[in-house]
Design an enzyme around this catalytic site. Structure first.
Site, PDB file in Angstrom:
ATOM      1  CE  LYS A 160      38.616 -27.047  63.551  1.00 13.87           C
ATOM      2  NZ  LYS A 160      38.245 -27.903  62.433  1.00 13.87           N
ATOM      3  CD  GLU A 247      38.839 -29.113  57.017  1.00  9.34           C
ATOM      4  OE1 GLU A 247      39.809 -28.910  56.270  1.00  9.34           O
ATOM      5  OE2 GLU A 247      37.685 -29.248  56.595  1.00  9.34           O
ATOM      6  CB  CYS A 281      46.661 -28.243  55.779  1.00 14.16           C
ATOM      7  SG  CYS A 281      45.496 -26.903  55.473  1.00 14.16           S
ATOM      8  CD  GLU A 461      36.855 -26.421  59.292  1.00 15.59           C
ATOM      9  OE1 GLU A 461      37.849 -25.749  58.988  1.00 15.59           O
ATOM     10  OE2 GLU A 461      36.641 -26.861  60.443  1.00 15.59           O
TER      11      GLU A 461
HETATM   12  P1  NAD Z   1      48.738 -32.099  65.549  1.00 17.09           P
HETATM   13  O1  NAD Z   1      47.842 -33.151  65.017  1.00 17.09           O
HETATM   14  O2  NAD Z   1      50.010 -32.503  66.179  1.00 17.09           O
HETATM   15  O3  NAD Z   1      47.988 -31.224  66.647  1.00 17.09           O
HETATM   16  C1  NAD Z   1      46.742 -30.600  66.403  1.00 17.09           C
HETATM   17  C2  NAD Z   1      45.994 -30.421  67.718  1.00 17.09           C
HETATM   18  O4  NAD Z   1      45.709 -31.702  68.284  1.00 17.09           O
HETATM   19  C3  NAD Z   1      46.749 -29.650  68.792  1.00 17.09           C
HETATM   20  O5  NAD Z   1      45.834 -28.855  69.513  1.00 17.09           O
HETATM   21  C4  NAD Z   1      47.296 -30.763  69.677  1.00 17.09           C
HETATM   22  O6  NAD Z   1      47.539 -30.341  71.021  1.00 17.09           O
HETATM   23  C5  NAD Z   1      46.158 -31.763  69.637  1.00 17.09           C
HETATM   24  N1  NAD Z   1      46.568 -33.149  69.898  1.00 17.09           N
HETATM   25  C6  NAD Z   1      47.796 -33.716  69.762  1.00 17.09           C
HETATM   26  N2  NAD Z   1      47.734 -35.040  70.037  1.00 17.09           N
HETATM   27  C7  NAD Z   1      46.433 -35.309  70.357  1.00 17.09           C
HETATM   28  C8  NAD Z   1      45.737 -36.497  70.704  1.00 17.09           C
HETATM   29  N3  NAD Z   1      46.361 -37.669  70.791  1.00 17.09           N
HETATM   30  N4  NAD Z   1      44.413 -36.409  70.933  1.00 17.09           N
HETATM   31  C9  NAD Z   1      43.754 -35.232  70.818  1.00 17.09           C
HETATM   32  N5  NAD Z   1      44.368 -34.078  70.498  1.00 17.09           N
HETATM   33  C10 NAD Z   1      45.687 -34.113  70.270  1.00 17.09           C
HETATM   34  O7  NAD Z   1      48.984 -31.088  64.330  1.00 17.09           O
HETATM   35  P2  NAD Z   1      49.912 -29.798  64.263  1.00 17.09           P
HETATM   36  O8  NAD Z   1      51.345 -30.195  64.294  1.00 17.09           O
HETATM   37  O9  NAD Z   1      49.452 -28.792  65.261  1.00 17.09           O
HETATM   38  O10 NAD Z   1      49.539 -29.263  62.800  1.00 17.09           O
HETATM   39  C11 NAD Z   1      50.146 -29.769  61.648  1.00 17.09           C
HETATM   40  C12 NAD Z   1      49.246 -30.737  60.911  1.00 17.09           C
HETATM   41  O11 NAD Z   1      47.945 -30.197  60.782  1.00 17.09           O
HETATM   42  C13 NAD Z   1      49.708 -30.994  59.489  1.00 17.09           C
HETATM   43  O12 NAD Z   1      49.538 -32.351  59.181  1.00 17.09           O
HETATM   44  C14 NAD Z   1      48.780 -30.141  58.657  1.00 17.09           C
HETATM   45  O13 NAD Z   1      48.638 -30.567  57.320  1.00 17.09           O
HETATM   46  C15 NAD Z   1      47.511 -30.252  59.425  1.00 17.09           C
HETATM   47  N6  NAD Z   1      46.624 -29.129  59.137  1.00 17.09           N
HETATM   48  C16 NAD Z   1      45.472 -29.343  58.432  1.00 17.09           C
HETATM   49  C17 NAD Z   1      44.644 -28.271  58.088  1.00 17.09           C
HETATM   50  C18 NAD Z   1      43.381 -28.450  57.280  1.00 17.09           C
HETATM   51  O14 NAD Z   1      42.576 -27.512  57.214  1.00 17.09           O
HETATM   52  N7  NAD Z   1      43.148 -29.575  56.649  1.00 17.09           N
HETATM   53  C19 NAD Z   1      45.007 -26.982  58.482  1.00 17.09           C
HETATM   54  C20 NAD Z   1      46.189 -26.801  59.203  1.00 17.09           C
HETATM   55  C21 NAD Z   1      46.987 -27.887  59.537  1.00 17.09           C
END
Ligand code: NAD
Length: 480
Positions: A160, A247, A281, A461
């Site tokens: 990003k 993503e 993911c 991306e």
């Molecule tokens: P998460 O959604 O819990 O958190 C991601 C980010 O969002 C963190 O920085 C967190 O602090 C922030 N966040 C949490 N709640 C929020 C809210 N209400 N508003 C705004 N921001 C908020 O995800 P995680 O546990 O860190 O990661 C795991 C998930 O991410 C899995 O579902 C995985 O599949 C997905 N993921 C997707 C990709 C992709 O490229 N598609 C890559 C890696 C992980």
């Protein structure tokens, strides 16, 4: 005992203190504190956005080639720092040293890829006739918020940040509270070469993420994380109709065709499922195998997973490390237990490494599950852990229907020796990416975009499509 890192925020070119601090604990040795992090609140989110807005006018006027030179130099500094950062990253997110090194090196490689691509991509496209002149120009969007997860924080942020900065945007990054230390250190190397305020970092969890997603001065939010939070981001971004890139999670299906070569497919597929304890993911999250070859495939898969060693990330013996938290480990364990109660066979495989202090971390052995209904919970949800369901199918149509019978659509894979046929099946799958005879990005060329369809997200991306997410096309037309 390794020293505890202090992790500041970065706002307007200065290190910033929070309203307090939070601790980051080692998921492999949960009693150990890895870092103490300055905890941001709404005021810090505001200050970071203001600093980014203030720096925006100058940064967007800086010629694209000059921006590319700065990012290129920063990539050199980041690369030099990568060796020292890998153990820190492993200690905060539980990944093996190999996984952390890959995250750091690929993050830097992504920056370089974007540096190479950006000048050509950003050049205006002009057309002229006797009466008209047209220029379509790529303008930056403005202040961009990047909200990222913990599992591969460097790659996921650089995919990003590279295009955002190169296109002339200014940025606020919000790392995950679970793994903010190595990423912040990496970003400090970048920020050191940029004018103050071009790159800001604010720590905090949902409150800060929501504040950035809703902020009226932020013109774009790019988020990687769970589907549930992605929905909240999109809702928060609606206030000022921000551009949104998401993503999100996946429930990647692997379809093994009846002519698959198991010597090739089984080890690759197993790696695609269990790397980083399945916390990727686009990990293989469910496997479909033709009924007549099911028993053979299942035994081969179990034998491969049985060779795995689970242990501390810094232990060279470990195939994969712990889950990120006790809560995540218990959630994944619960999925396996409910599958067993429903009558499935849950085969726990592999063994701990010799040195691991098993009860001190959030460890789970790999497990392979058979005997589930096609719509069972473990098949339908994103397990995000080392428990892999394997299901039989009758014919190709049924396999494709199973693969597509989900709200997710991130990646997928098809395995077979008749590659024309396998590619034909790949075309029928609803996903942003389908791998044939692999399920990883290690051989990723820069030409491959990444992102999801359906509930797995919005946008792409990497590649020129990744740059396009951070520009507004401005058409200027003169009539003579
Ligand atoms: P998460 O959604 O819990 O958190 C991601 C980010 O969002 C963190 O920085 C967190 O602090 C922030 N966040 C949490 N709640 C929020 C809210 N209400 N508003 C705004 N921001 C908020 O995800 P995680 O546990 O860190 O990661 C795991 C998930 O991410 C899995 O579902 C995985 O599949 C997905 N993921 C997707 C990709 C992709 O490229 N598609 C890559 C890696 C992980």
């Amino acid at each position: 005992m390794t020293a505890v890192r202090h992790v500041p925020m970065l706002i307007g070119g200065e290190e910033a203190a929070g309203r307090g601090v939070f601790e980051v604990r080692d998921p492999g040795r949960a009693r150990e504190v890895v870092a103490v992090v300055e905890d941001g609140g709404l005021g810090h989110a505001d200050a970071a956005v203001a600093a980014a807005a203030c720096a925006g006018a100058r940064w967007k006027r800086t010629p694209g080639e000059e921006r590319a030179l700065v990012i290129s130099k920063a990539a050199d500094d980041c690369e030099a720092a990568a060796g020292a950062l890998a153990p820190l990253l492993s200690r905060e997110n539980g990944g093996t040293l190999t996984e952390s090194r890959m995250d750091l090196l690929r993050g830097t490689a992504l920056l370089r890829d974007f540096v190479a691509l950006a000048p050509g991509f950003l050049a205006p496209r002009t057309a002229e006739t006797g009466t008209h002149w047209l220029s379509v120009e790529k303008a930056p969007v403005g202040v961009v918020a990047l909200i990222v997860p913990w599992n591969s924080p460097i790659v996921l942020t650089m995919s990003k940040l590279g295009p955002a900065l190169l296109a002339g945007n200014t940025v606020v990054v919000k790392p995950s509270v679970l793994a903010p230390a190595a990423l912040t250190e990496y970003l400090r190397h970048l920020a050191a070469l940029l004018p103050p305020g071009v790159l800001n970092v604010v720590h905090g969890d949902a409150e800060v993420g929501q504040a950035l997603a809703a902020h009226p001065a932020v013109r774009k939010v790019s988020f990687t994380g769970s589907v549930a939070v992605g929905r909240q981001i999109m809702a928060a971004a609606a206030g000022n109709l921000k551009k949104v890139s998401l993503e999100l999670g996946g429930n990647d299906a692997a379809i093994v065709l009846d002519d698959a070569d198991f010597d090739v497919a089984v080890p690759r597929l197993c790696q695609g499922a269990f790397t980083r304890a399945g916390q990727i993911c686009f990990a293989v999250k469910r496997v479909y195998v033709p009924r007549r070859r099911f028993a053979e495939f299942y035994e081969r898969l179990c034998a491969t997973a049985d060779g795995y060693r689970v242990g501390y990330g810094l232990d060279e013996q470990a195939t994969f490390g712990p889950l990120i938290s006790a809560r995540e480990r218990d959630r994944v364990r619960g999925l396996a237990e409910r599958a067993r109660s429903a009558g499935a066979e849950v085969r726990e495989l592999g063994r701990p490494t010799d040195a691991v202090d098993w009860d001190a971390g959030h460890y789970l052995l790999p497990a392979v599950v058979r005997g589930l209904e096609p719509d069972a919970e473990l098949v339908a949800v994103e397990q995000f852990g080392p428990v892999l369901p394997v299901l039989p199918y009758r014919d190709e149509d049924q396999a494709v229907a199973f693969a597509n019978g989900t709200e997710y659509g991130l990646a997928s894979s098809v395995w077979g020796t008749d590659t024309d046929r396998a590619i034909g099946v790949a075309r029928r799958i609803e996903a942003g990416a389908t791998f044939v005879n692999s399920h990883n990005l290690s051989s990723l060329s820069f030409d491959m975009p990444f992102g999801g369809v359906k509930g797995s997200g919005l946008g792409r991306e990497r590649t020129a499509l990744g740059l396009q997410e951070y520009v507004e096309d401005h058409a200027i037309r003169l009539v003579r």
